[in-house]
Scaffold this active site. Sequence first.
Site, mmCIF file in Angstrom:
data_model
loop_
_atom_site.group_PDB
_atom_site.id
_atom_site.type_symbol
_atom_site.label_atom_id
_atom_site.label_comp_id
_atom_site.label_asym_id
_atom_site.label_seq_id
_atom_site.Cartn_x
_atom_site.Cartn_y
_atom_site.Cartn_z
ATOM 1 N N HIS A 26 0.837 -1.195 0.000
ATOM 2 C CA HIS A 26 0.000 0.000 0.000
ATOM 3 C C HIS A 26 0.876 1.251 0.000
ATOM 4 O O HIS A 26 1.496 1.591 0.996
ATOM 5 C CB HIS A 26 -0.888 -0.032 1.247
ATOM 6 C CG HIS A 26 -1.896 1.054 1.325
ATOM 7 N ND1 HIS A 26 -1.958 1.930 2.375
ATOM 8 C CD2 HIS A 26 -2.894 1.399 0.489
ATOM 9 C CE1 HIS A 26 -2.956 2.762 2.196
ATOM 10 N NE2 HIS A 26 -3.542 2.463 1.053
ATOM 11 N N GLU A 53 1.423 -0.222 -4.992
ATOM 12 C CA GLU A 53 0.212 0.569 -5.217
ATOM 13 C C GLU A 53 0.497 2.059 -5.217
ATOM 14 O O GLU A 53 0.931 2.603 -4.202
ATOM 15 C CB GLU A 53 -0.825 0.245 -4.138
ATOM 16 C CG GLU A 53 -2.190 0.817 -4.436
ATOM 17 C CD GLU A 53 -2.707 1.779 -3.388
ATOM 18 O OE1 GLU A 53 -3.889 2.150 -3.481
ATOM 19 O OE2 GLU A 53 -1.937 2.183 -2.494
ATOM 20 N N ASP A 55 -1.279 5.907 -5.703
ATOM 21 C CA ASP A 55 -2.468 6.742 -5.852
ATOM 22 C C ASP A 55 -2.156 7.808 -6.898
ATOM 23 O O ASP A 55 -1.118 8.474 -6.816
ATOM 24 C CB ASP A 55 -2.821 7.430 -4.535
ATOM 25 C CG ASP A 55 -3.237 6.447 -3.451
ATOM 26 O OD1 ASP A 55 -3.852 5.421 -3.786
ATOM 27 O OD2 ASP A 55 -2.951 6.716 -2.270
ATOM 28 N N HIS A 68 -1.007 10.679 -2.128
ATOM 29 C CA HIS A 68 -2.188 10.155 -1.440
ATOM 30 C C HIS A 68 -3.440 10.910 -1.850
ATOM 31 O O HIS A 68 -4.512 10.327 -2.058
ATOM 32 C CB HIS A 68 -1.976 10.252 0.070
ATOM 33 C CG HIS A 68 -3.187 9.936 0.885
ATOM 34 N ND1 HIS A 68 -3.899 8.770 0.741
ATOM 35 C CD2 HIS A 68 -3.822 10.633 1.860
ATOM 36 C CE1 HIS A 68 -4.911 8.760 1.582
ATOM 37 N NE2 HIS A 68 -4.892 9.879 2.266
ATOM 38 N N GLU A 162 -4.537 3.485 -8.231
ATOM 39 C CA GLU A 162 -5.866 3.993 -7.900
ATOM 40 C C GLU A 162 -6.043 5.369 -8.522
ATOM 41 O O GLU A 162 -5.257 6.283 -8.258
ATOM 42 C CB GLU A 162 -6.081 4.101 -6.390
ATOM 43 C CG GLU A 162 -7.464 4.660 -6.062
ATOM 44 C CD GLU A 162 -7.725 4.910 -4.597
ATOM 45 O OE1 GLU A 162 -8.730 5.582 -4.284
ATOM 46 O OE2 GLU A 162 -6.929 4.442 -3.761
#
Length: 334
Positions: A26, A53, A55, A68, A162
Site C-alpha cells: 500500500h 500501489e 495513488d 495520497h 488507484e
Amino acid sequence: MIRIILAAMTLFAAAPALAHPLVIAHRGASGERPEHTRAAYELAIDQGADFIEPDLVMTRDGVLVVRHENEIGGTTDVADRPEFADRRAVKAVDGRTVEGWFTEDFTLAELKTLRARERLPDLRPANAALDGREPVLTFDEVLEIAREGSARTGRRIGVTPELKHPSYFAAAGLPMEDAFVAALERRGLTGAEAAVLVQCFEIGTLRRLRARIDAPLLQLVAAAGGPADRPDLTYAAMTTPDGLAAVAAYADWIGADTALIETRPGEASPLIADAHAAGLKVAGWTFRAENAFLPDIDREGDAPAGHGRLRERLARFAGHGLDAAFVDQPGLAR
C-alpha cells in the site's frame, strides 16, 4: 517462489479465492518508508510484495503523479516553500471542503522541486527522519520501478494504481482517464494478462475503462457513504448479492474496507462468499501494524504507535477467503 508464481498465474482467473492472498504494498512499504517514494516501493519489492500501489492525481499540465491526495500539504514540504505560498487554496473535492496546496495548481516541473514527507509522523517517526530526501514521482516512474524490480528479483511485480477523484479532475479540464490509458498503452499494459490491477471508487470511471482496456479492474467500496459520481447509490447497496452482481458486470475485483469483511472483530461477514458467488475476487484494505489502526483483539499494549498482531490478523482474513491484502508493512505480511 513456487507459491508466488502460482499466485501470479491465477491472479486473473475467476473465483474461488487464491490459496494465499496476494500482497499489495500500500503506497509501497509505507509503514517503513515515506509513502509513494522510490525507497518505499523498492523496499516493498525486496520484501516480496506481489504488487505495488500508487495513488494517482494530476498536475496542471496533465501529468499523472503519485500522491495520497491532490492536496499535498501533509505529504510534501510545500508549506515551507515561500515561492508557493500564494498557491494555498480552499477547494471542494468530492463534496468535502479541503484547504491546502493542490497538485492541479502546479506544473510537473514545479512539483519536482518539492520533497516527500511522512504523512503520519507521530505514528511513524522513523519515516519522518527520512523527510526531504525524495521527489514526487510520476506514474511512469512507478511503472518503471516495477519493471526494474521484476528484472532484479525474477518475480513479476504488478502495479495497482488507484485513480483519485477522476470526476473532479475532469471538471477541472484534466481528463485523467485519457492520460491513464495513454500511459498503459505506452508500456503495453492494456491486455487481460497485464501486470496491473486498476482501482477506483467511482463507478463511471471503471465502466468507461472497461470499454477501453482489458486489464483487470477493481471497484473500491468503503464502510460508509457511496461513490462520488453516483449520489443515488451507497456502498452498502453495492455489497449486497444483487449489488455485487452489478459490479461483476464491469469489474473483476472489489476492494473492501476491512470493516466490511469483519463487521464484528474476529467474525467474517458474508461479503467474501457473496463476492465469490458473483465471480469477483476480494482485496481488503488497509492492513497496518500499528495499534492505532487495529481493533482491540489485534492490539499489543496501549501505545498507538506500537505494533499489534498484524500477522495473526492477516492469517484470520486469509481464513475468511481473502484474495489480496493492501498492506503498509508487506514484509510482515509475506
